[in-house]
Design an enzyme around this catalytic site. Sequence first.
Site, PDB file in Angstrom:
ATOM      1  CB  SER A 107      37.755  50.233  55.090  1.00  0.00           C
ATOM      2  OG  SER A 107      37.116  48.847  54.480  1.00  0.00           O
TER       3      SER A 107
ATOM      4  CE1 TYR B   4      39.428  51.467  50.073  1.00  0.00           C
ATOM      5  CE2 TYR B   4      38.894  49.536  51.353  1.00  0.00           C
ATOM      6  CZ  TYR B   4      38.516  50.942  50.927  1.00  0.00           C
ATOM      7  OH  TYR B   4      37.643  51.382  51.558  1.00  0.00           O
TER       8      TYR B   4
END
Length: 242
Positions: free
Chosen positions: A144, A157
């Site tokens: 990401s 995350y």
Amino acid sequence: MDIKNKHVVITGGTSGIGKATALTLAEKGANLLLLGRKRATLESVCKQIKRAHSESKICVAGKCDVRNEREVQKTIGKFAKAYGKIDVLINNAGILDYGKLHEQQPKKWLDVIHTNLYGTFLCTKFTLPYMIKRKQGHIINISSVYGKQASADSSAYCASKYGVRGLSESLRQEVEKYNIKVSVVHPSTTSTRIFDGTPFRPDRKKTLAPEDIAHAILYILTTSNIAVVSEIDVVPLKDPYA
């Protein structure tokens, strides 16, 4: 690599980026093993692929929790035994937990790490021996943009995605001698279900589509045998939060 007739394992294959990637690669004639926790949904995706893309001869639904060592080893092993090889592994399965670090539940925080990072490790661990034996293969890990630049209220995350990037860089150095490629994709805000249950409200007209990431993955896979795209960022033209 010509993707036609290649055997591709995709985790998190029931929706979002995983499903879009499966459809994109199937269109080019790839054979697919889709991993996910819901067999019925996986089988539905496989049926959709076979209806839309007759070029894809194989689409197998592999019910598997990427956090479970035994399930991962068994599922990947069965596929390799049945079809003889694994050419590509795409580690896509991922979840998000949102909140201030001091307010987060440890179990939920750890679940993100287990799914996003440990799951990537397990699937890679049990796929690599088949690639090493044949001295070829390609592993693509979906990280990401938050694996390169952190965001508040997303500590688990961000930690997991930073970890995926570090794992990938280390692995690349380990396996290049076997002609195995390792690539990392860093998607920015994409229209998937990962935001469900969170306060994130991006402008859906500006967010990336899962197909944007799928096309980036296809590009990575179709580079020449002597080239590897080590990392690629896929970002929206306009800020979805502006």
